[in-house]
Design a protein around this motif. Sequence first.
Motif, PDB file in Angstrom:
ATOM      1  N   VAL A  39      -6.490  -4.488 -21.369  1.00 48.08           N
ATOM      2  CA  VAL A  39      -5.153  -3.804 -21.410  1.00 48.08           C
ATOM      3  C   VAL A  39      -4.606  -3.204 -20.032  1.00 48.08           C
ATOM      4  N   VAL A  40      -5.652  -3.215 -19.072  1.00 46.93           N
ATOM      5  CA  VAL A  40      -5.098  -2.908 -17.725  1.00 46.93           C
ATOM      6  C   VAL A  40      -4.476  -3.867 -17.062  1.00 46.93           C
ATOM      7  N   ARG A  41      -4.600  -5.330 -17.261  1.00 49.49           N
ATOM      8  CA  ARG A  41      -3.986  -6.448 -16.854  1.00 49.49           C
ATOM      9  C   ARG A  41      -2.530  -6.190 -17.451  1.00 49.49           C
ATOM     10  N   GLU A  42      -2.411  -5.984 -18.604  1.00 48.31           N
ATOM     11  CA  GLU A  42      -1.002  -5.818 -19.126  1.00 48.31           C
ATOM     12  C   GLU A  42      -0.123  -4.738 -18.580  1.00 48.31           C
ATOM     13  N   TRP A  43      -0.734  -3.604 -18.276  1.00 45.56           N
ATOM     14  CA  TRP A  43      -0.175  -2.488 -18.007  1.00 45.56           C
ATOM     15  C   TRP A  43       0.285  -3.054 -16.308  1.00 45.56           C
ATOM     16  N   ILE A  44      -0.751  -3.625 -15.593  1.00 46.98           N
ATOM     17  CA  ILE A  44      -0.466  -3.910 -14.270  1.00 46.98           C
ATOM     18  C   ILE A  44       0.923  -4.684 -14.286  1.00 46.98           C
ATOM     19  N   GLU A  45       1.134  -5.709 -15.142  1.00 48.05           N
ATOM     20  CA  GLU A  45       2.399  -6.491 -15.255  1.00 48.05           C
ATOM     21  C   GLU A  45       3.664  -5.861 -15.291  1.00 48.05           C
ATOM     22  N   GLN A  46       3.281  -4.864 -16.178  1.00 52.12           N
ATOM     23  CA  GLN A  46       4.567  -4.227 -16.521  1.00 52.12           C
ATOM     24  C   GLN A  46       4.989  -2.960 -15.736  1.00 52.12           C
ATOM     25  N   ALA A  47       3.971  -2.248 -15.201  1.00 55.75           N
ATOM     26  CA  ALA A  47       4.097  -0.931 -14.718  1.00 55.75           C
ATOM     27  C   ALA A  47       4.128  -0.729 -12.914  1.00 55.75           C
ATOM     28  N   ILE A  48       3.476  -1.987 -12.525  1.00 52.92           N
ATOM     29  CA  ILE A  48       3.553  -1.974 -10.804  1.00 52.92           C
ATOM     30  C   ILE A  48       4.677  -2.701 -10.650  1.00 52.92           C
ATOM     31  N   PRO A  49       5.635  -2.333  -9.707  1.00 57.07           N
ATOM     32  CA  PRO A  49       6.917  -3.257  -9.297  1.00 57.07           C
ATOM     33  C   PRO A  49       6.191  -4.309  -8.600  1.00 57.07           C
ATOM     34  N   ALA A  50       6.911  -5.432  -9.246  1.00 61.16           N
ATOM     35  CA  ALA A  50       6.564  -6.848  -8.800  1.00 61.16           C
ATOM     36  C   ALA A  50       6.474  -6.793  -7.040  1.00 61.16           C
ATOM     37  N   GLU A  51       7.485  -6.317  -6.428  1.00 59.06           N
ATOM     38  CA  GLU A  51       7.378  -6.184  -4.919  1.00 59.06           C
ATOM     39  C   GLU A  51       6.133  -5.697  -4.444  1.00 59.06           C
ATOM     40  N   TRP A  52       5.563  -4.745  -5.099  1.00 58.41           N
ATOM     41  CA  TRP A  52       4.326  -3.967  -4.537  1.00 58.41           C
ATOM     42  C   TRP A  52       3.088  -4.814  -4.750  1.00 58.41           C
ATOM     43  N   ARG A  53       3.132  -5.525  -5.837  1.00 56.41           N
ATOM     44  CA  ARG A  53       1.925  -6.345  -6.136  1.00 56.41           C
ATOM     45  C   ARG A  53       1.911  -7.413  -5.034  1.00 56.41           C
ATOM     46  N   ILE A  54       3.212  -8.064  -4.841  1.00 60.27           N
ATOM     47  CA  ILE A  54       3.005  -9.296  -4.027  1.00 60.27           C
ATOM     48  C   ILE A  54       2.593  -8.538  -2.560  1.00 60.27           C
ATOM     49  N   ALA A  55       3.125  -7.564  -2.082  1.00 58.24           N
ATOM     50  CA  ALA A  55       2.733  -6.927  -0.728  1.00 58.24           C
ATOM     51  C   ALA A  55       1.791  -6.565  -0.739  1.00 58.24           C
ATOM     52  N   ALA A  56       0.800  -5.997  -1.618  1.00 63.61           N
ATOM     53  CA  ALA A  56      -0.608  -5.551  -1.855  1.00 63.61           C
ATOM     54  C   ALA A  56      -1.486  -6.797  -1.530  1.00 63.61           C
ATOM     55  N   GLU A  57      -1.154  -8.008  -2.062  1.00 69.48           N
ATOM     56  CA  GLU A  57      -2.040  -9.085  -1.650  1.00 69.48           C
ATOM     57  C   GLU A  57      -2.159  -9.611  -0.330  1.00 69.48           C
ATOM     58  N   LYS A  58      -0.860  -9.017   0.198  1.00 70.39           N
ATOM     59  CA  LYS A  58      -0.724  -9.547   1.603  1.00 70.39           C
ATOM     60  C   LYS A  58      -1.569  -8.579   2.752  1.00 70.39           C
ATOM     61  N   LEU A 110      -7.979  -2.894 -10.539  1.00 67.39           N
ATOM     62  CA  LEU A 110      -6.890  -2.295 -10.143  1.00 67.39           C
ATOM     63  C   LEU A 110      -7.228  -2.412  -8.618  1.00 67.39           C
ATOM     64  N   ALA A 111      -8.202  -2.643  -8.159  1.00 67.43           N
ATOM     65  CA  ALA A 111      -8.431  -2.668  -6.566  1.00 67.43           C
ATOM     66  C   ALA A 111      -7.457  -3.464  -5.701  1.00 67.43           C
ATOM     67  N   PRO A 112      -7.158  -4.583  -6.174  1.00 68.23           N
ATOM     68  CA  PRO A 112      -6.329  -5.557  -5.270  1.00 68.23           C
ATOM     69  C   PRO A 112      -4.847  -5.064  -5.256  1.00 68.23           C
ATOM     70  N   HIS A 113      -4.551  -3.979  -6.033  1.00 75.48           N
ATOM     71  CA  HIS A 113      -3.145  -3.344  -5.915  1.00 75.48           C
ATOM     72  C   HIS A 113      -3.129  -2.071  -5.048  1.00 75.48           C
ATOM     73  N   ARG A 114      -4.253  -1.743  -4.691  1.00 73.32           N
ATOM     74  CA  ARG A 114      -4.175  -0.724  -3.559  1.00 73.32           C
ATOM     75  C   ARG A 114      -3.570   0.604  -4.088  1.00 73.32           C
ATOM     76  N   LEU A 115      -4.023   0.857  -5.239  1.00 72.01           N
ATOM     77  CA  LEU A 115      -3.474   2.241  -5.813  1.00 72.01           C
ATOM     78  C   LEU A 115      -4.671   3.552  -5.549  1.00 72.01           C
ATOM     79  N   GLY A 116      -4.431   3.912  -4.054  1.00 72.25           N
ATOM     80  CA  GLY A 116      -5.146   4.942  -3.624  1.00 72.25           C
ATOM     81  C   GLY A 116      -5.119   6.072  -4.447  1.00 72.25           C
ATOM     82  N   ARG A 117      -6.201   6.885  -4.805  1.00 72.44           N
ATOM     83  CA  ARG A 117      -6.209   8.277  -5.412  1.00 72.44           C
ATOM     84  C   ARG A 117      -5.317   9.164  -4.148  1.00 72.44           C
ATOM     85  N   LEU A 118      -4.688  10.128  -5.153  1.00 74.17           N
ATOM     86  CA  LEU A 118      -4.135  11.115  -4.265  1.00 74.17           C
ATOM     87  C   LEU A 118      -4.581  12.491  -4.488  1.00 74.17           C
TER      88      LEU A 118
END
Lengths: 436, 334
Positions: A39-58, A110-118
Amino acid sequence: MADKLRIPTTAPQHGGGTAEYPDPLPIETDASAEAAVGVVREWIEQAIPAEWRIAAEKGVEQLREVRPREAYEQWYPAFASTGLAIPQWPRAYGGLGVSSTTARAIEAELAPHRLGRLNILGINLAGSALLHWGTEEQKRRYLIPIVRNEEQWCQLFSEPNAGSDLPSLAAWATRTETGWQITGQKVWNTWAEKADFGILLARTSPDLPKREGLTCVILPMHQPGVEVRPLRQLTGDSEFNEVILDEAQAGDEHLLGSVDNGWAVARTVLSGERQNVSGPGSGGGLDNLGGRSVHRLLQRAAEANPAGRPADDAIWRQRLMKLWSEHQVMLWTNLRVRGARKSGREPGANSSIGKLFSTEHNKRLQEAWFDMTAMVADAGATEEGRRVRYGFLRSRANTIEGGTSQVQRNVLGEAILGLPREPDQYHGASWRDVPR
Amino acid sequence: MDTILTDEQRMLRSMAESLTAGITPGGQTTEESIWSQLADAGLIGLSIPDVDGGSGGSLTDTVLVTEVLAAASTPLDQLWSGVIAPALLHEAGAGDILHEVCSGARRVAVALDRGLTALGRVDDENAIVINPGLAREALALDEAGRLVICAVAPRDDSADDQLISSGLGNATEPPIGTPLDDSRLRSWEAISLTAIAADAVGAAAAALALAVDYAANRVQFGAPIGSFQAIAHICADDHVSVEASRALAWYAAWAVASDNDQSLQSARTAKIHATQTGRSVCEDAIQVHGGIGMTWECPAHTHLRRMLINSRCLGGNDLLLDRTADNRLALVDS
């Protein structure tokens, strides 16, 4: 599945609590790690902007360019309302109520996407205390805004005359016709300037012994009786405040735990605070020790240098490797404490181990940085020299803030090793009769 | 703090604890019976696969059991003849001999070079057999790098130090298998360092427990001395050291078992920290005991002696830190 997730196409307006947020993800409380991750994988695809996902990898730098802090903060409440920010918290309070194993699997996904807790203070200090001591009404009122980073919290414990001997504090709460009125002075209040609520410890029964006459209050910060003033530290920065309470008001519904039971509540908050500490350069919102990381120190030692590389110097090599070994200790000790916490147990006195070790380590680490830059660079004149000096100075506070090393050792000795308490000539005496 | 242990691992640990309940620190009369009890319980060659005669446990299992046995001052040859020698035989592909060793029927020690830094050589007249205990044979390498089993001179019971026996006799069997290449020797070294670290953790934990118990009961100035911060803070710092070493040893067990490129380094780090801080913990235990601490009667010194041997074997801290530096600084160089 996708339509059930109801991911908003535009980011909701931050704050106010009236915006429409998605429901928690359809992950059952007894979901296996595998099912949840799907479920989380599906959510990641839909909810995290693609631009963020690509940058987070770098890397962090690249991510910061496309995802500035403000954009992340605006997006964050929608993310948190899925329950993914703190999956092990109960569903009704902003989590998913899953097992610690499933929560770990979700976090790893979620870790690779760097969604740090606020809202780290809200989560670790207020959150743990509310979960343990709050009424059902209080949990429903406060926990979800904490998870969504909509309401900020601070701690109002220490006073100018009550530091290591915290339970001797003097801020006084008295009954009024409508609730409580509090007068006194608090100090070392991180983020008080932006907090909506403070977890306050106040004296309600001065005739009882010091630990028995305290009450914990959820203090609304935006009111005339609360004045927040910044405190300047030896680094020149102002990370803390002092808070003057002059007939500040609170209602009965703001009591956390019962009257005169505040010390027990405070202990829950304090063990959450010690747990808050991690290492420099470790990222993930736990970057609060200050200073530069051991990894960068090793890199610096290996760089070509006219004065010779520290990496080739026998004495420096030993010193560097001791620091690196200590860093490994810190990582694994923190992981064990965190493991206990995630499995639902209070970290308790064990969190003193991590606090004691990592703060003493960080002081040694920043000392090494300082000594090495004296060897490899013009320490006074460069940007590097300035940052290293700052790291050194800031780290001096590590073994004082959040409970001094000496207090941590008392906690370990008494609560973990079971050593007898130090003789206290005022043991059992009324708080009024103890000199302050 | 034990949340990462499985129920099976907790059971294994309590089994080892109940096994050691009857062992008195420094006692020697029970050596033979301890060995057969360990073998019956499957604790010799615990992490050797079933098909090779072992118990098929994980390296984490070995670490947990080794901690417990060390804490109970079980003779140190359990570590060498029960863990390190079987691991070496396993790397060399020794079939029947490994079965005999794991069953407890045959006790084999390990020879090291004079500096105690590496596996001993048959032709090295200065080779040292470490902790032979009741073993009459020891493992060493021949000129071709093959593993051989040599005779060990019976120990001199009048000697001061029973832990080390000099001199290696003739080979008792033909060389075992093919020459051990570097990668197999490194695997063995990683397992051995991890096991030594676990032994050090157990010894340090036991020394600290002695100190804490004494401090809680010894009364001076009208109060238990453990209530004074000067004593309590020594114990608290030592507790942090022991838990830190334990975290590293457990991590090393996992890393070595998963055989990644940092597994040997993880084992070194664990061994360095566990023996370096462990030595201070043992010395502190003597200090906390005051006058009684410097007597033979007080068992604190048995843990210190064990720690001294552990800190030297397969590389002292200076050497291991230098190897760590080679490894880490090469990583940041690239």
